[in-house]
Scaffold this motif. Structure first.
Motif, short mmCIF file in Angstrom:
data_model
loop_
_atom_site.label_atom_id
_atom_site.label_comp_id
_atom_site.label_asym_id
_atom_site.label_seq_id
_atom_site.Cartn_x
_atom_site.Cartn_y
_atom_site.Cartn_z
N GLU A 99 0.93 -1.14 -0.01
CA GLU A 99 -0.15 0.04 0.08
C GLU A 99 0.81 1.29 0.03
O GLU A 99 0.69 2.28 -0.59
CB GLU A 99 -0.86 -0.06 1.29
CG GLU A 99 -2.04 -0.85 1.29
CD GLU A 99 -3.01 -0.47 0.08
OE1 GLU A 99 -3.59 0.61 -0.06
OE2 GLU A 99 -3.42 -1.36 -0.76
N ALA A 100 2.18 1.30 0.59
CA ALA A 100 2.63 2.44 0.96
C ALA A 100 3.72 2.90 -0.26
O ALA A 100 3.80 1.86 -0.98
CB ALA A 100 3.64 2.06 2.43
N ALA A 101 4.17 3.98 -0.30
CA ALA A 101 4.89 4.37 -1.28
C ALA A 101 6.23 3.65 -1.36
O ALA A 101 6.80 3.28 -0.12
CB ALA A 101 5.12 5.86 -1.31
N LEU A 102 6.94 3.37 -2.38
CA LEU A 102 8.08 2.83 -2.32
C LEU A 102 9.38 3.65 -2.75
O LEU A 102 9.07 4.59 -3.66
CB LEU A 102 8.10 1.64 -3.48
CG LEU A 102 9.27 0.87 -3.66
CD1 LEU A 102 9.71 -0.10 -2.37
CD2 LEU A 102 9.50 0.00 -4.85
N ASN A 103 10.43 3.83 -1.94
CA ASN A 103 11.28 4.69 -2.14
C ASN A 103 12.72 3.93 -2.53
O ASN A 103 12.94 2.87 -1.62
CB ASN A 103 11.58 5.48 -0.84
CG ASN A 103 10.42 6.58 -0.72
OD1 ASN A 103 10.37 7.20 -1.77
ND2 ASN A 103 10.02 6.55 0.34
#
Ligand code: CTP
Length: 403
Positions: free
Chosen positions: A298-302
């Motif tokens: 779900e979370a953004a990927l860096n």
């Protein structure tokens, strides 16, 4: 591929019995990829017919200044023929024609064409042994060679007279081999080793993903082909690319990442005379490459990135004899950026593309370049096909090499 491929060959046939072998000679030139036109002396038509030669060469054959059977009586322009040719070969070359060539006699179309030709002229003598040995014939050989014409020596064997000795025209296969060898020995990059990088690099994120760019590799591959055609021994270090090259002088090394390209370049760099770095190398790569495919969350990927090694800069730092050529693809402040790259990376030449120019850059078949040297001399070129651009780049390099 033969060096004769694409060359325009003008074959002059004179009246010797060896003229019958020119049918095969035309065939072999055509087979090697050359285009052939034939001019004959009128008397040579007793030995082989123009029909045979025009059929094999797929071009009209001329022996007179105009064709009397042609109702338009079109003039056979010897100047145009002479200028058309990349090379002229007179085979068989009789004692009579050779003597006339030395004196500038011009009483037939072949001789007029010879005098008009600006290209290299080869001649393959064919005559009886005593004619071959005669001092006047030897004088013709010497004088023609002093004009820069190239003699393809006759061989020994049984002659038309039944006598055995020197004077047989070299066999068609040997004539082709002689000319090919001569051309190769005079190519401007003969004996030079050229390292070229091409294409993009792929920097792995995980086993299935990467950071890449749109470079097709076309520019670098064209440069490799042009350098090889001019006699250079090319080491082509290519990132992933669909381009192909079949030239026997090109040794292709496939790499994926900037690190692999760096290692391959440094492996060969010390032995090369020229290095041309046209690859679009990734400036950054993922700091850590995941060993398993990264799963969607779900979370953004860096993704943390770290700089790749600058291959061009590292070659500039260890440069001794090499002529080092870099590329710059800029969007603004083009010239200033390119000049600063020459200094920072210790280059001899930089090839500048501006993305502001229509038709320049990555995924096109054309390019528009400016070449700047270490003294900041600048040459701008118009929009051209990448093949033509590669010729401009290699020409600049040849001029620098020959100083
Ligand atoms: N190059 C290289 N290795 C890298 C990056 C670039 O060898 N890691 C070479 C390219 O092949 C090209 C030249 O450096 O010949 C110019 O690359 P460019 O990316 O335009 O220059 P940079 O030095 O990266 O500068 P900038 O990003 O500021 O334009």
């Amino acid at each position: 591929m033969s060096v004769l491929s694409g060359k325009k060959v003008l074959l002059g046939i004179t009246a010797g019995i060896a003229a019958y072998k020119t049918a095969n000679l035309v065939r072999l030139f055509i087979k090697s990829g050359a285009e052939v036109k034939v001019v004959m002396t009128p008397a040579s038509k007793d030995f082989i017919t123009p029909l045979t030669l025009s059929t094999l060469s797929k071009n009209p054959v001329h022996s007179t200044f105009y064709d009397s059977e042609d109702e338009n009586e079109l003039w056979n322009n010897h100047v145009e023929l002479g200028l058309w040719a990349d090379l002229m070969i007179i085979a068989p070359a009789t004692a009579n024609t050779l003597s006339k060539m030395t004196n500038g006699t011009c009483d037939n179309l072949l001789l007029a064409t010879y005098l008009s030709a600006k290209c290299p002229v080869y001649f393959a003598p064919a005559m009886d042994l005593d004619m071959y040995k005669h001092p006047s014939t030897k004088t013709s050989f010497e004088r023609l060679q002093s004009f820069g014409n190239i003699m393809i020596p006759s061989t020994s064997g049984e002659l038309a007279s039944g006598l055995v000795g020197e004077g047989r025209m070299a066999e068609p296969e040997d004539i082709i081999g002689f000319i090919e060898k001569d051309i190769v020995s005079k190519l401007p990059l003969r004996g030079k080793k050229v390292l070229i990088t091409a294409g993009p690099t792929y920097e792995a994120i995980d086993p299935v993903r990467f950071i890449g760019n749109h470079s097709s590799g076309k520019m670098g591959f064209e440069i490799a082909k042009t350098a090889a055609n001019l006699g250079g021994e090319v080491i082509l270090v290519s990132g992933p690319s669909h381009q192909t090259v079949t030239h026997s002088f090109v040794h292709r090394i496939d790499v994926k990442s900037a690190k692999e390209m760096y290692d391959a370049c440094h492996k060969y760099y010390k032995d090369v005379d020229v290095a041309i770095l046209s690859a679009a190398v990734a400036d950054y790569r993922p700091k850590n490459v995941a060993t398993q495919k990264i799963k969607k969350k779900e979370a953004a990927l860096n993704i943390a990135l770290e700089p790749t090694q600058d291959i061009l800069k590292s070659l500039g730092e260890t440069k001794n004899k090499q002529l080092l050529v870099g590329f710059a693809l800029e969007t603004d402040n083009e010239e200033e950026n390119a000049k600063s790259k020459i200094e920072r990376k210790n280059l001899d030449l930089i090839v500048l593309n501006s993305l502001r120019d229509k038709g320049a850059g990555f995924a096109t078949d054309t390019n528009k370049i400016t070449i700047i040297d270490a003294d900041f001399n600048k040459k701008e070129f118009p929009l051209k096909s990448k093949k033509e651009v590669s010729k401009d780049i290699i020409n600049e390099i040849i001029q620098k090499l020959h100083g």
